[in-house]
Design a protein around this motif. Sequence first.
Motif, PDB file in Angstrom:
ATOM      1  N   GLY A  16      78.108  58.385  63.873  1.00 36.02           N
ATOM      2  CA  GLY A  16      78.267  57.464  62.763  1.00 36.02           C
ATOM      3  C   GLY A  16      79.734  57.176  62.555  1.00 36.02           C
ATOM      4  N   ILE A  17      80.000  56.117  61.833  1.00 31.63           N
ATOM      5  CA  ILE A  17      81.391  55.734  61.585  1.00 31.63           C
ATOM      6  C   ILE A  17      81.993  56.642  60.510  1.00 31.63           C
ATOM      7  CG2 ILE A  17      81.105  53.365  62.365  1.00 31.63           C
ATOM      8  CD1 ILE A  17      80.807  52.512  59.455  1.00 31.63           C
ATOM      9  N   ASP A  18      83.283  56.539  60.332  1.00 34.38           N
ATOM     10  CA  ASP A  18      83.990  57.368  59.364  1.00 34.38           C
ATOM     11  C   ASP A  18      83.395  57.202  57.968  1.00 34.38           C
ATOM     12  OD1 ASP A  18      85.492  57.697  61.606  1.00 34.38           O
ATOM     13  OD2 ASP A  18      87.394  57.153  60.706  1.00 34.38           O
ATOM     14  N   THR A  19      83.326  58.284  57.243  1.00 34.47           N
ATOM     15  CA  THR A  19      82.823  58.401  55.865  1.00 34.47           C
ATOM     16  C   THR A  19      81.303  58.252  55.734  1.00 34.47           C
ATOM     17  OG1 THR A  19      83.040  56.098  55.069  1.00 34.47           O
ATOM     18  CG2 THR A  19      85.026  57.491  54.954  1.00 34.47           C
ATOM     19  N   CYS A  20      80.572  58.306  56.845  1.00 34.68           N
ATOM     20  CA  CYS A  20      79.114  58.165  56.749  1.00 34.68           C
ATOM     21  C   CYS A  20      78.433  59.469  56.322  1.00 34.68           C
ATOM     22  CB  CYS A  20      78.523  57.657  58.068  1.00 34.68           C
ATOM     23  SG  CYS A  20      78.570  58.872  59.391  1.00 34.68           S
ATOM     24  N   GLY A  21      79.154  60.589  56.338  1.00 33.57           N
ATOM     25  CA  GLY A  21      78.590  61.838  55.850  1.00 33.57           C
ATOM     26  C   GLY A  21      78.150  62.822  56.915  1.00 33.57           C
ATOM     27  N   LYS A  22      78.335  62.501  58.186  1.00 31.82           N
ATOM     28  CA  LYS A  22      77.870  63.413  59.238  1.00 31.82           C
ATOM     29  C   LYS A  22      78.587  64.753  59.209  1.00 31.82           C
ATOM     30  CE  LYS A  22      80.720  60.885  62.455  1.00 31.82           C
ATOM     31  NZ  LYS A  22      81.869  61.440  61.769  1.00 31.82           N
ATOM     32  N   SER A  23      79.886  64.748  58.947  1.00 30.10           N
ATOM     33  CA  SER A  23      80.652  66.009  58.896  1.00 30.10           C
ATOM     34  C   SER A  23      80.188  66.868  57.720  1.00 30.10           C
ATOM     35  CB  SER A  23      82.147  65.725  58.761  1.00 30.10           C
ATOM     36  OG  SER A  23      82.589  64.902  59.821  1.00 30.10           O
ATOM     37  N   THR A  24      79.929  66.241  56.594  1.00 25.14           N
ATOM     38  CA  THR A  24      79.424  66.951  55.426  1.00 25.14           C
ATOM     39  C   THR A  24      78.094  67.617  55.754  1.00 25.14           C
ATOM     40  OG1 THR A  24      80.532  65.451  53.901  1.00 25.14           O
ATOM     41  CG2 THR A  24      78.625  66.661  53.036  1.00 25.14           C
ATOM     42  N   GLN A  25      77.212  66.879  56.430  1.00 20.79           N
ATOM     43  CA  GLN A  25      75.894  67.424  56.755  1.00 20.79           C
ATOM     44  C   GLN A  25      75.983  68.562  57.772  1.00 20.79           C
ATOM     45  OE1 GLN A  25      73.092  66.927  55.167  1.00 20.79           O
ATOM     46  NE2 GLN A  25      74.087  65.450  53.813  1.00 20.79           N
ATOM     47  N   ILE A  26      76.865  68.437  58.748  1.00 19.38           N
ATOM     48  CA  ILE A  26      77.026  69.531  59.717  1.00 19.38           C
ATOM     49  C   ILE A  26      77.512  70.783  58.993  1.00 19.38           C
ATOM     50  CG2 ILE A  26      78.542  70.341  61.593  1.00 19.38           C
ATOM     51  CD1 ILE A  26      77.955  67.817  63.072  1.00 19.38           C
ATOM     52  N   GLU A  27      78.444  70.624  58.077  1.00 18.44           N
ATOM     53  CA  GLU A  27      78.952  71.774  57.317  1.00 18.44           C
ATOM     54  C   GLU A  27      77.852  72.402  56.467  1.00 18.44           C
ATOM     55  OE1 GLU A  27      81.316  74.693  56.681  1.00 18.44           O
ATOM     56  OE2 GLU A  27      81.925  73.050  57.991  1.00 18.44           O
ATOM     57  N   ARG A  28      77.035  71.576  55.829  1.00 17.73           N
ATOM     58  CA  ARG A  28      75.921  72.094  55.013  1.00 17.73           C
ATOM     59  C   ARG A  28      74.913  72.844  55.873  1.00 17.73           C
ATOM     60  NH1 ARG A  28      74.921  70.188  49.866  1.00 17.73           N
ATOM     61  NH2 ARG A  28      72.672  70.189  50.207  1.00 17.73           N
ATOM     62  N   LEU A  29      74.575  72.283  57.025  1.00 13.64           N
ATOM     63  CA  LEU A  29      73.609  72.945  57.904  1.00 13.64           C
ATOM     64  C   LEU A  29      74.169  74.256  58.447  1.00 13.64           C
ATOM     65  CD1 LEU A  29      72.159  69.846  59.771  1.00 13.64           C
ATOM     66  CD2 LEU A  29      71.023  71.225  58.014  1.00 13.64           C
ATOM     67  N   LYS A  30      75.456  74.285  58.730  1.00 17.87           N
ATOM     68  CA  LYS A  30      76.103  75.509  59.205  1.00 17.87           C
ATOM     69  C   LYS A  30      76.015  76.598  58.133  1.00 17.87           C
ATOM     70  CE  LYS A  30      78.673  78.136  61.824  1.00 17.87           C
ATOM     71  NZ  LYS A  30      78.078  78.787  62.990  1.00 17.87           N
ATOM     72  N   GLN A  31      76.197  76.227  56.868  1.00 16.88           N
ATOM     73  CA  GLN A  31      76.092  77.205  55.785  1.00 16.88           C
ATOM     74  C   GLN A  31      74.662  77.727  55.646  1.00 16.88           C
ATOM     75  OE1 GLN A  31      78.721  78.440  54.056  1.00 16.88           O
ATOM     76  NE2 GLN A  31      79.969  77.182  55.411  1.00 16.88           N
ATOM     77  N   LEU A  32      73.692  76.838  55.810  1.00 20.01           N
ATOM     78  CA  LEU A  32      72.286  77.236  55.679  1.00 20.01           C
ATOM     79  C   LEU A  32      71.774  78.005  56.891  1.00 20.01           C
ATOM     80  CD1 LEU A  32      70.887  73.896  54.184  1.00 20.01           C
ATOM     81  CD2 LEU A  32      71.061  76.100  52.998  1.00 20.01           C
ATOM     82  N   TYR A  33      72.297  77.664  58.074  1.00 18.24           N
ATOM     83  CA  TYR A  33      71.825  78.253  59.329  1.00 18.24           C
ATOM     84  C   TYR A  33      73.027  78.720  60.154  1.00 18.24           C
ATOM     85  CZ  TYR A  33      67.726  75.693  57.790  1.00 18.24           C
ATOM     86  OH  TYR A  33      66.679  75.209  57.031  1.00 18.24           O
ATOM     87  N   PRO A  34      73.583  79.892  59.833  1.00 17.57           N
ATOM     88  CA  PRO A  34      74.821  80.347  60.486  1.00 17.57           C
ATOM     89  C   PRO A  34      74.702  80.549  61.998  1.00 17.57           C
ATOM     90  CG  PRO A  34      74.272  81.730  58.582  1.00 17.57           C
ATOM     91  CD  PRO A  34      73.143  80.785  58.779  1.00 17.57           C
ATOM     92  N   HIS A  35      73.496  80.637  62.517  1.00 21.82           N
ATOM     93  CA  HIS A  35      73.319  80.825  63.970  1.00 21.82           C
ATOM     94  C   HIS A  35      73.597  79.543  64.765  1.00 21.82           C
ATOM     95  CE1 HIS A  35      69.474  79.146  62.639  1.00 21.82           C
ATOM     96  NE2 HIS A  35      69.310  78.724  63.879  1.00 21.82           N
ATOM     97  N   ILE A  36      73.663  78.399  64.072  1.00 19.50           N
ATOM     98  CA  ILE A  36      73.930  77.128  64.746  1.00 19.50           C
ATOM     99  C   ILE A  36      75.402  77.072  65.151  1.00 19.50           C
ATOM    100  CG2 ILE A  36      74.080  74.626  64.416  1.00 19.50           C
ATOM    101  CD1 ILE A  36      71.729  74.838  62.489  1.00 19.50           C
ATOM    102  N   LEU A  37      75.662  76.623  66.368  1.00 22.78           N
ATOM    103  CA  LEU A  37      77.035  76.390  66.815  1.00 22.78           C
ATOM    104  C   LEU A  37      77.406  74.957  66.435  1.00 22.78           C
ATOM    105  CD1 LEU A  37      79.610  77.114  68.405  1.00 22.78           C
ATOM    106  CD2 LEU A  37      78.440  76.327  70.460  1.00 22.78           C
ATOM    107  N   THR A  38      78.448  74.813  65.634  1.00 20.12           N
ATOM    108  CA  THR A  38      78.900  73.475  65.245  1.00 20.12           C
ATOM    109  C   THR A  38      80.254  73.201  65.891  1.00 20.12           C
ATOM    110  OG1 THR A  38      79.917  74.300  63.209  1.00 20.12           O
ATOM    111  CG2 THR A  38      77.644  73.518  63.060  1.00 20.12           C
TER     112      THR A  38
END
Length: 192
Positions: free
Chosen positions: A7-29
């Motif tokens: 997605g383009i800048d500011t679409c929220g993908k980085s925010t979502q990756i960070e949230r998923l990493k917090q919820l599922y620490p086994h995921i490699l981001t």
Amino acid sequence: MYIIFEGIDTCGKSTQIERLKQLYPHILTTKEPAGTPFGQTAREILLSGQLHSKRAELFLFLADRAEHYTQLIKPNQPHKMILSDRGFLSGIAYALANGSDDFEFLMTLNRFALEDTMPNRIVLFVTDMQTLKARTSQKTLDGIELRGLEYLLEVQMHMKESLKKLDIPFTLIDATQNIETITDELIKILDL
């Protein structure tokens, strides 16, 4: 499993990756560029606006992609879920927005950089002008964002068109939704 969030800048993908990493620490981001030490340097160059050649920009992205694949994706793909903030689709879409018109040639370059390994899925965050204006007004713009909002939406259009030409499963996410709704949608899509 190797999944790229696009997605383009500011679409929220980085925010979502960070949230998923917090919820599922086994995921490699990870992210492109900047997922490796070389990538961090490449990102600084790309966002600084130092490069005057669009070809140089393309090759810098490709060099980062090859290094990123060798260091992070290849050794972890067999046994980990990998979520990457950007990947080859961004490289193709930005090159097309910068004047290239040869999708197949761009795919050949990216296949070479990725040793013919494509992601298992692409999640594309799609935004609109109103949301883009609101989000970019709240930050200092980098060298790529300074090219303008119309430019970013053209990149997004190339991402959507390129997805239709690929044989890779993909999901479109309405990036104008609230953060929690998107996270819930991603958990279902990715079967986390």
